[in-house]
Design an enzyme around this catalytic site. Structure first.
Site, PDB file in Angstrom:
ATOM      1  N   HIS A  68       0.721  -1.095   0.137  1.00 32.61           N
ATOM      2  CA  HIS A  68       0.069  -0.041   0.037  1.00 32.61           C
ATOM      3  C   HIS A  68       0.919   1.357  -0.096  1.00 32.61           C
ATOM      4  O   HIS A  68       0.757   2.106  -0.591  1.00 32.61           O
ATOM      5  CB  HIS A  68      -0.841  -0.018   1.153  1.00 32.61           C
ATOM      6  N   GLU A  69       1.864   1.238   0.922  1.00 28.83           N
ATOM      7  CA  GLU A  69       2.799   2.219   1.167  1.00 28.83           C
ATOM      8  C   GLU A  69       3.707   2.569  -0.277  1.00 28.83           C
ATOM      9  O   GLU A  69       3.695   3.714  -0.859  1.00 28.83           O
ATOM     10  CB  GLU A  69       3.789   2.173   2.244  1.00 28.83           C
ATOM     11  N   HIS A  72       1.760   4.456  -3.063  1.00 26.48           N
ATOM     12  CA  HIS A  72       2.025   6.013  -2.722  1.00 26.48           C
ATOM     13  C   HIS A  72       3.352   6.557  -3.326  1.00 26.48           C
ATOM     14  O   HIS A  72       3.462   7.265  -4.179  1.00 26.48           O
ATOM     15  CB  HIS A  72       1.928   6.352  -1.368  1.00 26.48           C
ATOM     16  N   ASP A 170      -5.424   8.847   3.962  1.00 29.98           N
ATOM     17  CA  ASP A 170      -5.401   9.351   2.480  1.00 29.98           C
ATOM     18  C   ASP A 170      -6.574   9.910   1.955  1.00 29.98           C
ATOM     19  O   ASP A 170      -6.550  10.947   1.306  1.00 29.98           O
ATOM     20  CB  ASP A 170      -5.037   7.913   1.711  1.00 29.98           C
TER      21      ASP A 170
HETATM   22 ZN   LIG Z   1      -2.169   5.331   2.515  1.00 35.08          ZN
END
Ligand SMILES: [Zn+2]
Length: 363
Positions: A68-69, A72, A170
């Site tokens: 997930h990170e 980004h 987010d």
């Molecule tokens: Zn996030």
């Protein structure tokens, strides 16, 4: 940060484990091992398989958080944003990047990339579980495919949770990007943070009646919103100034050869808590109160500044903006920066110099 352990790097980004993560790891594994189907592996035989699956699920869960990170980070990097590191901590991960893009469409894509990764992983795993469950003759509550179901579901929840419209999630960034298309960045942050605080308040209120955990999350959201609002205002206001406008030029330096005892006297007399260490004309390091405070009195006469000083000098140039200096300070978690021009020390900039400027600007 000494509280984190580097485990490797992906896409050139160092990945670290925070101490809180190492503490939570066995707790998560325990939760998976005592919960019954379909929330955990309780009842799986042999028992060792239960523990192995629980631990594996926990590790894979954090690998999903890391992905997930990385979602980004991948988009951020494509916009030229430098990612310092990704740290996995108690509840999820944090990417520390030098700056978040101010362009609303960029921030929008960057903020959405994380939840998108979680949704993709979630749907793939749930899909795989569905196919395997219909072809294999049932789970019997013990199948390894249960792991797909658990991880898939958690990823979907994680994606949804991150879309909550409040900082530091987010969704808070998505909301700011939406506002920022219509107004200035500072105003957009202020509005988004205001919305986040209202949201936190409602969540806290619900928590009072339904689930005390909500109060904890509400508190965390409220703090996140305030922090984001404050730090954005600070960095935008400070962009108008250069380091040379606000630094202290009258720099007191110390020699690496004096003792810690002499240094603490010097600190007491000069009332500053950090000094550049100079040998003749060359800059050797920086020494602060933090470096010497744990040295016991009897050692103070025998320990030299050169033994305790920080050699890794974090400096800025006098032409950098005050806002850049503020970021360098925050990212490196230091209270003062040396101002160096052409290899020569020309000043010192402390957090209190920045705060003073902020106070004056806010008048
Ligand atoms: Zn996030």
């Amino acid at each position: 940060m000494k509280s984190s352990l580097k485990i490797g790097s992906i896409m050139g980004i160092p990945v670290k484990l925070h101490i809180t993560f190492l503490l939570i790891l066995p707790v998560f594994a325990l939760v998976f091992s005592i919960n019954e189907y379909p929330l955990g592996f309780a009842g799986t035989t042999p028992v060792i398989l239960n523990y192995a699956l629980s631990l594996l699920t926990t590790i894979l869960l954090f690998a999903c958080i890391l992905l997930h990170e990385l979602g980004h980070s991948y988009i951020a990097k494509s916009y030229g944003v430098e990612i310092k590191d990704i740290t996995l901590l108690l509840f999820g991960g944090v990417s520390s990047m030098e700056e978040i893009p101010r362009e609303p469409s960029q921030e929008l894509r960057m903020a959405f990339a994380g939840p998108l990764v979680s949704f993709i992983i979630g749907f793939i795993l749930l899909g795989a579980n569905y196919i395997l469950a219909s072809t294999a003759s049932g789970y019997g509550g013990t199948s390894i495919w249960l792991m797909f179901y658990i991880l898939g579901s958690i990823n979907i929840v994680l994606g949804l949770f991150n879309l909550l419209p409040a900082f530091p999630m987010d969704g808070g960034r998505l909301l700011r990007a939406w506002y920022a298309k219509r107004m200035s960045y500072v105003k957009a942050t202020h509005y988004a943070a205001g919305f986040g605080k209202m949201f936190a308040f409602l969540m806290g209120l619900l928590g009072l009646f339904f689930n005390p955990w909500l109060i904890l999350i509400a508190f965390f959201v409220y703090i996140g919103a305030s922090e984001e609002d404050k730090s954005t205002t600070i960095s935008v206001l400070l962009e108008k100034y250069n380091v040379s406008d606000i630094m202290s030029e009258d720099v007191r330096t110390v020699s690496p050869d004096i003792t810690v005892e002499e240094l603490s006297k010097f600190m007491f007399e000069n009332k500053h808590l950090g000094y550049p260490v100079m040998q003749g004309n060359s800059l050797k390091g920086i020494v602060t109160f933090t470096d010497i405070r744990n040295i016991i009195p009897t050692d103070r006469f025998a320990t030299l500044v050169s033994d305790v000083m920080t050699r890794d000098i974090i400096s800025v140039s006098p032409e950098d903006t005050a806002s850049e200096a503020f970021k360098v300070m925050t990212v490196n978690n230091v209270g003062r920066l040396l101002v160096v021009s052409d290899g020569e020390l020309v000043g010192i900039l402390s957090r209190s110099d920045l705060m003073r400027t902020m106070t004056l600007l806010n008048e």
